[in-house]
Design a protein around this motif. Structure first.
Motif, PDB file in Angstrom:
ATOM      1  N   THR A  54       0.997  -1.132   0.142  1.00 30.85           N
ATOM      2  CA  THR A  54      -0.044   0.061   0.066  1.00 30.85           C
ATOM      3  C   THR A  54       0.833   1.406  -0.203  1.00 30.85           C
ATOM      4  O   THR A  54       1.887   1.100   0.066  1.00 30.85           O
ATOM      5  N   VAL A  55       0.218   2.415  -0.212  1.00 24.64           N
ATOM      6  CA  VAL A  55       0.971   3.705  -0.104  1.00 24.64           C
ATOM      7  C   VAL A  55       0.550   4.523   0.913  1.00 24.64           C
ATOM      8  O   VAL A  55      -0.735   4.469   1.160  1.00 24.64           O
ATOM      9  N   ALA A  56       1.421   5.463   1.393  1.00 23.07           N
ATOM     10  CA  ALA A  56       1.011   6.104   2.647  1.00 23.07           C
ATOM     11  C   ALA A  56       1.658   7.677   2.317  1.00 23.07           C
ATOM     12  O   ALA A  56       2.736   7.618   1.799  1.00 23.07           O
ATOM     13  N   GLU A  57       0.854   8.579   2.553  1.00 23.21           N
ATOM     14  CA  GLU A  57       1.448  10.076   2.550  1.00 23.21           C
ATOM     15  C   GLU A  57       2.298  10.166   3.688  1.00 23.21           C
ATOM     16  O   GLU A  57       2.166   9.555   4.796  1.00 23.21           O
ATOM     17  N   GLU A  70       8.501  13.853  10.678  1.00 19.28           N
ATOM     18  CA  GLU A  70       9.111  12.464   9.848  1.00 19.28           C
ATOM     19  C   GLU A  70       9.064  11.301  11.199  1.00 19.28           C
ATOM     20  O   GLU A  70       8.760  10.303  10.672  1.00 19.28           O
ATOM     21  N   GLN A  71       9.244  11.590  12.329  1.00 17.67           N
ATOM     22  CA  GLN A  71       9.143  10.584  13.163  1.00 17.67           C
ATOM     23  C   GLN A  71       7.765   9.953  13.338  1.00 17.67           C
ATOM     24  O   GLN A  71       7.619   8.984  13.817  1.00 17.67           O
ATOM     25  N   LEU A  72       6.858  10.895  13.247  1.00 18.01           N
ATOM     26  CA  LEU A  72       5.272  10.356  13.414  1.00 18.01           C
ATOM     27  C   LEU A  72       5.141   9.351  12.103  1.00 18.01           C
ATOM     28  O   LEU A  72       4.515   8.309  12.178  1.00 18.01           O
ATOM     29  N   TYR A  73       5.554   9.810  11.006  1.00 19.75           N
ATOM     30  CA  TYR A  73       5.295   9.101   9.980  1.00 19.75           C
ATOM     31  C   TYR A  73       5.956   7.547  10.200  1.00 19.75           C
ATOM     32  O   TYR A  73       5.318   6.655   9.665  1.00 19.75           O
ATOM     33  N   GLY A 132       8.768  11.234  -2.030  1.00 25.43           N
ATOM     34  CA  GLY A 132      10.022  11.184  -1.373  1.00 25.43           C
ATOM     35  C   GLY A 132      10.952   9.679  -1.246  1.00 25.43           C
ATOM     36  O   GLY A 132      11.800   9.700  -0.648  1.00 25.43           O
ATOM     37  N   GLY A 133      10.282   8.780  -1.814  1.00 28.34           N
ATOM     38  CA  GLY A 133      11.091   7.421  -2.012  1.00 28.34           C
ATOM     39  C   GLY A 133      12.105   7.361  -2.682  1.00 28.34           C
ATOM     40  O   GLY A 133      12.369   8.354  -3.673  1.00 28.34           O
TER      41      GLY A 133
END
Length: 303
Positions: free
Chosen positions: A145-148, A153-156, A175-176
């Motif tokens: 799956t894909v995530a925003e 960044e720590q929360l992501y 950003g990958g």
């Protein structure tokens, strides 16, 4: 966002995550239900947009009092999603599978019998993470799956670790190291499933569709991926069912005809929108869409 604020936000989520998991389940459920009712009573912009969206989803048939009650219950349903997001890893796979009812499993069985990968397109309804736990078990392995990218960044990374602990393979939307579309296509090429949330278009390149009779756009990624890889495209609508979960798997949306790719992707995306509308209309209380869907449907005015 400053580094200090980013650290504070992440620390707050981490503390809340730990506290909610430590609470007895009935107490946590009561607290989140109460918080949902309080949030609905505040009548913020997201709640007012949800009310406007629900007015469309219910065909404008409800009185103001009925729509207010539905909106309040829908916010409580959304609060339940967040409660379960904090607690789902501690509930365990066995509990989720035991308390899950799925309608339309024969559609997934048909794709597996043909040795075809599947692309599952979901709206923000019910608990899509609980649906993912069921998918991992039923499809015999992780899906991609894909995530925003959340800020900070720590929360992501915290949410990334959470979903990967459930058996999901998550790649960033932006950003990958490589484009997410490339990774998804390669994953499907290996015969593995993909699962995407697609009831709100956050790009400028969405596919025009009619959704509940009104024009809007939806991401064409699921239909495009299925058309390019031979995968079966299935809309799935998660819902709550008492203390458990219910997921509706719709029949395959055909994107493998003889027309041009662009035409097949447009038709497939419209097919996904049509399937979403059927199941959301049947149970609108579990549709957690606090964002703007239709250009001509702004948030309701403040009370």
């Amino acid at each position: 966002m400053s580094d200090l604020r980013a650290r504070l936000v992440d620390t707050g989520y981490a503390a809340g995550w730990g506290a909610v998991k430590a609470l007895p389940e009935p107490l946590a459920a009561a607290a989140f239900s109460g918080a949902g009712g309080w949030a609905a009573g505040r009548d913020g912009k997201g709640v007012r947009q949800l009310r406007a969206n629900l007015r469309v989803a219910t065909g404008g048939r409800l009185s103001d009092a009925e729509l207010d009650a539905l909106t309040r219950d829908a916010v409580r349903s959304y609060a339940r999603y967040w409660l379960e997001a904090f607690r789902l890893p501690t509930l365990g796979t066995a509990r989720v599978l035991r308390d899950t009812v799925v309608v339309g499993t024969e559609h997934l069985d048909a794709a597996q019998a043909q040795d075809r990968p599947v692309v599952l397109a979901l709206p923000h309804s019910g608990n899509w993470d609980a649906a993912g736990v069921w998918f991992v078990d039923r499809l015999g392995g992780p899906f991609m799956t894909v995530a925003e990218r959340l800020r900070p960044e720590q929360l992501y990374r915290r949410f990334l670790a959470y979903r990967e602990s459930l058996g999901f393979r998550v790649v960033p939307l932006t950003g990958g190291d490589r484009p997410s579309s490339t990774l998804l296509k390669e994953w499907l090429g290996q015969g593995r499933p993909v699962c995407l949330l697609v009831d709100r278009d956050l790009s400028a390149a969405g596919i025009p569709v009619s959704f509940f009779g009104r024009p809007t756009t939806m991401p064409g990624g699921p239909a495009l991926l299925a058309a390019q890889t031979g995968a079966a495209l299935h809309p799935v609508v998660p819902q709550f069912d008492g203390a458990g979960w219910r997921h509706v798997v719709h029949p395959e949306v055909d994107v493998h005809g003889t027309g041009r790719l662009r035409e097949r992707v447009h038709a497939g995306t419209q097919g996904v929108a049509d399937a979403f509308a059927v199941s959301i209309a049947a149970r609108p209380v579990d549709w957690h869409q606090l964002g703007r869907i239709w250009a001509d449907v702004p948030p309701d005015p403040p009370r």
